[in-house]
Design a protein around this motif. Structure first.
Motif, PDB file in Angstrom:
ATOM      1  N   PHE A  60      92.046 -37.082   9.602  1.00 36.06           N
ATOM      2  CA  PHE A  60      92.680 -37.521   8.361  1.00 36.06           C
ATOM      3  C   PHE A  60      93.805 -36.625   7.863  1.00 36.06           C
ATOM      4  CE2 PHE A  60      88.355 -39.367   8.117  1.00 36.06           C
ATOM      5  CZ  PHE A  60      88.739 -40.703   8.180  1.00 36.06           C
ATOM      6  N   TRP A  61      94.033 -35.503   8.489  1.00 32.90           N
ATOM      7  CA  TRP A  61      95.123 -34.614   8.098  1.00 32.90           C
ATOM      8  C   TRP A  61      96.252 -34.810   9.099  1.00 32.90           C
ATOM      9  CZ3 TRP A  61      95.224 -28.751   9.318  1.00 32.90           C
ATOM     10  CH2 TRP A  61      96.284 -28.133   8.656  1.00 32.90           C
ATOM     11  N   SER A  62      97.462 -34.993   8.618  1.00 32.14           N
ATOM     12  CA  SER A  62      98.578 -35.283   9.525  1.00 32.14           C
ATOM     13  C   SER A  62      98.817 -34.165  10.531  1.00 32.14           C
ATOM     14  CB  SER A  62      99.851 -35.559   8.724  1.00 32.14           C
ATOM     15  OG  SER A  62     100.219 -34.407   7.973  1.00 32.14           O
ATOM     16  N   LYS A  63      98.509 -32.929  10.170  1.00 31.48           N
ATOM     17  CA  LYS A  63      98.692 -31.812  11.102  1.00 31.48           C
ATOM     18  C   LYS A  63      97.393 -31.437  11.813  1.00 31.48           C
ATOM     19  CE  LYS A  63     102.557 -29.859   8.643  1.00 31.48           C
ATOM     20  NZ  LYS A  63     103.179 -28.676   8.089  1.00 31.48           N
ATOM     21  N   GLY A  64      96.348 -32.206  11.602  1.00 30.05           N
ATOM     22  CA  GLY A  64      95.056 -31.915  12.202  1.00 30.05           C
ATOM     23  C   GLY A  64      95.080 -31.799  13.715  1.00 30.05           C
ATOM     24  N   PRO A  65      95.670 -32.787  14.418  1.00 38.83           N
ATOM     25  CA  PRO A  65      95.695 -32.675  15.879  1.00 38.83           C
ATOM     26  C   PRO A  65      96.451 -31.426  16.369  1.00 38.83           C
ATOM     27  CG  PRO A  65      96.142 -34.927  15.222  1.00 38.83           C
ATOM     28  CD  PRO A  65      96.134 -34.101  13.962  1.00 38.83           C
ATOM     29  N   GLN A  66      97.460 -31.043  15.638  1.00 39.46           N
ATOM     30  CA  GLN A  66      98.249 -29.867  16.013  1.00 39.46           C
ATOM     31  C   GLN A  66      97.413 -28.588  15.925  1.00 39.46           C
ATOM     32  OE1 GLN A  66     101.665 -29.446  13.513  1.00 39.46           O
ATOM     33  NE2 GLN A  66     102.230 -27.445  14.327  1.00 39.46           N
TER      34      GLN A  66
END
Length: 111
Positions: A73-79
């Motif tokens: 759910f966090w836009s930078k989570g995968p990063q």
């Protein structure tokens, strides 16, 4: 991938613990004497060591669940998912040391 596997395993272990816990607690309504006898059987070192495993599983599952939510759910989570995994493992270790110490103390010395 290993964090995913461990998350699933700890979830299943937690489920089975809760299942057994509900069953043995339900005995108090059926036969309080049987409940007392079963609870007495839990007061041994093997169950104390199993409690450490339970705490380890629940703690990892909870911390990794937060990481999974952040990845989803966090836009930078995968990063940052790898960094967050190391943070989860670090927090798990820091919390497990005193938790395991307390359980071991209660199991072997703190009657």
């Amino acid at each position: 991938m290993w964090s995913w596997v461990l998350h699933r395993i700890t979830g299943v272990l937690t489920f089975f613990f809760l299942f057994v816990h509900v069953l043995d607690t339900a005995l108090v309504r059926v036969d309080p004497d049987t409940y007392d006898r079963i609870i007495e059987t839990y007061k041994n070192p093997i169950v104390g060591l199993m409690e450490i495993g339970l705490v380890a599983a629940v703690l990892y599952h909870a911390l990794n669940g937060i990481r999974v939510m952040l990845v989803d759910f966090w836009s930078k989570g995968p990063q940052y998912q790898r960094v967050m995994l190391w943070v989860v493992l670090g927090v798990w270790f820091v919390v497990m040391i005193p938790g395991a110490g307390r359980i071991l103390y209660n199991t072997f010395a703190g009657h």
